[in-house]
Design a protein around this motif. Structure first.
Motif, short mmCIF file in Angstrom:
data_model
loop_
_atom_site.label_atom_id
_atom_site.label_comp_id
_atom_site.label_asym_id
_atom_site.label_seq_id
_atom_site.Cartn_x
_atom_site.Cartn_y
_atom_site.Cartn_z
N ASN A 1 46.71 49.06 41.33
CA ASN A 1 46.02 49.07 42.62
C ASN A 1 44.53 49.31 42.34
O ASN A 1 44.08 50.44 42.20
CB ASN A 1 46.58 50.17 43.53
N LYS A 2 43.77 48.23 42.25
CA LYS A 2 42.37 48.32 41.84
C LYS A 2 41.51 49.05 42.87
O LYS A 2 40.62 49.82 42.51
CB LYS A 2 41.82 46.91 41.57
N VAL A 3 41.78 48.80 44.14
CA VAL A 3 41.00 49.47 45.20
C VAL A 3 41.20 50.98 45.12
O VAL A 3 40.24 51.76 45.20
CB VAL A 3 41.40 48.94 46.59
N THR B 1 35.12 44.15 47.77
CA THR B 1 36.19 43.39 48.41
C THR B 1 37.51 44.06 48.07
O THR B 1 37.62 44.75 47.05
CB THR B 1 36.21 41.92 47.94
N ALA B 2 38.50 43.87 48.93
CA ALA B 2 39.82 44.45 48.68
C ALA B 2 40.68 43.55 47.81
O ALA B 2 41.78 43.93 47.41
CB ALA B 2 40.54 44.75 50.00
N LYS B 3 40.19 42.33 47.52
CA LYS B 3 40.95 41.38 46.71
C LYS B 3 40.24 41.16 45.38
O LYS B 3 39.17 40.55 45.32
CB LYS B 3 41.10 40.05 47.46
N ASP B 4 40.81 41.68 44.33
CA ASP B 4 40.31 41.47 42.96
C ASP B 4 38.80 41.74 42.86
O ASP B 4 38.02 40.83 42.57
CB ASP B 4 40.63 40.05 42.51
N PRO B 5 38.37 42.97 43.10
CA PRO B 5 36.93 43.28 43.10
C PRO B 5 36.29 43.17 41.72
O PRO B 5 36.90 43.49 40.70
CB PRO B 5 36.88 44.72 43.61
N HIS B 6 35.05 42.68 41.71
CA HIS B 6 34.23 42.64 40.50
C HIS B 6 32.89 43.35 40.71
O HIS B 6 32.04 43.37 39.82
CB HIS B 6 33.96 41.19 40.08
#
Length: 270
Positions: free
Chosen positions: A143-145, A157-162
């Motif tokens: 869970n990256k977020v 962003t909540a989708k695959d943040p960079h």
């Protein structure tokens, strides 16, 4: 204090500085070098002292290994690396010292990290193009977020943040914006200049992401301060559900701290 006295006081203080201009100038220059540079580091590794940190207080030059070790939990501090040919310190991100920011372990190592990715982290001292790895020890996919937020990094962003902004940086902008009406464009422009004031155009410009994150952060801050995150609607059931207004106990609320017939009171008697 009257304005004339304030002016006189300021004039006296400036006169006090005048006798120390030369010394203060030399002390500013002194910070640009370190007499310990290129001597053996006290860690005993045999490596030379080449790296300073101007974000830390009284940080003497150390080897790159010691810099990484002492900045595990401060990875956005700039590594000032001595360039022997140039004769001065050159600013680097910690990732150039062969270090990856590992999330999920409070700075410790992960037994099952994700592949390292290039990541943009914006802090109050600049825009960092660095390397980040997520922890996949306990969940697949990670869970990256959640891992970013627990590290104090608000994802763009909540989708695959960079890209992420430190929560300290968002709080700093919020205060500047409220106090002096500083625009997001100007604030981020200053942050980019703190990164490199000579070649600012080469610094990443996450302005669009910053605008989006600021709006979300301000809303979540309001939700938190209003008590909604704590379920205040269950306690103050007489208030409209989801109310984000700061509660004022002095304001009359019929049926709670004033009579139910309060709204029927004639205007001239209220």
């Amino acid at each position: 204090m009257p304005q004339t006295e304030i002016t006189q006081c300021n004039g006296q203080l400036l006169d006090d500085f005048e006798d120390h201009f030369e010394e203060l100038g030399w002390l500013l220059l002194e910070r640009e070098a370190d007499p310990a540079t290129n001597t053996s580091c006290e860690c005993g590794s045999g490596k030379k002292r080449t790296t300073k940190c101007f974000d830390c207080l009284e940080y003497s030059a150390v080897c790159t290994d010691c810099f990484v070790r002492t900045h595990i939990n401060n990875p956005t501090h700039w590594a000032e690396v001595w360039d022997q040919n140039a004769g001065f310190f050159i600013r680097h991100d910690i990732s150039t010292l062969d270090h990856t920011i590992q999330l999920g372990h409070q700075g410790g190592k992960c037994d099952s990290p994700t592949p390292t990715r290039t990541f943009t982290i914006v802090d109050v001292n600049g825009v960092h193009t660095t390397k980040v790895a997520f922890c996949s020890c306990h969940e697949q996919p990670p869970n990256k977020v959640r891992q970013l937020m627990r590290a104090g990094l608000f994802p763009a962003t909540a989708k695959d943040p960079h890209t992420a902004f430190t929560i300290n940086m968002l709080k700093d902008f919020q205060l500047h914006n409220f106090e002096s009406k500083k625009a997001a464009y100007d604030y981020l422009g200053a942050i980019r200049r703190l990164t490199d004031n000579s070649f600012t155009a080469d610094i990443p410009n996450p302005y669009a992401a910053f605008l989006r994150v600021v709006r979300v952060f301000n809303y979540l801050t309001l939700v938190k301060r209003s008590g909604q995150l704590h379920g205040i609607d269950r306690i103050l059931s007489h208030r409209p559900a989801g109310n984000l207004l700061v509660w004022c106990p002095a304001c009359p609320e019929p049926g709670f701290n004033s009579d139910l017939n309060c709204p029927k009171t004639p205007s001239h008697l209220r």
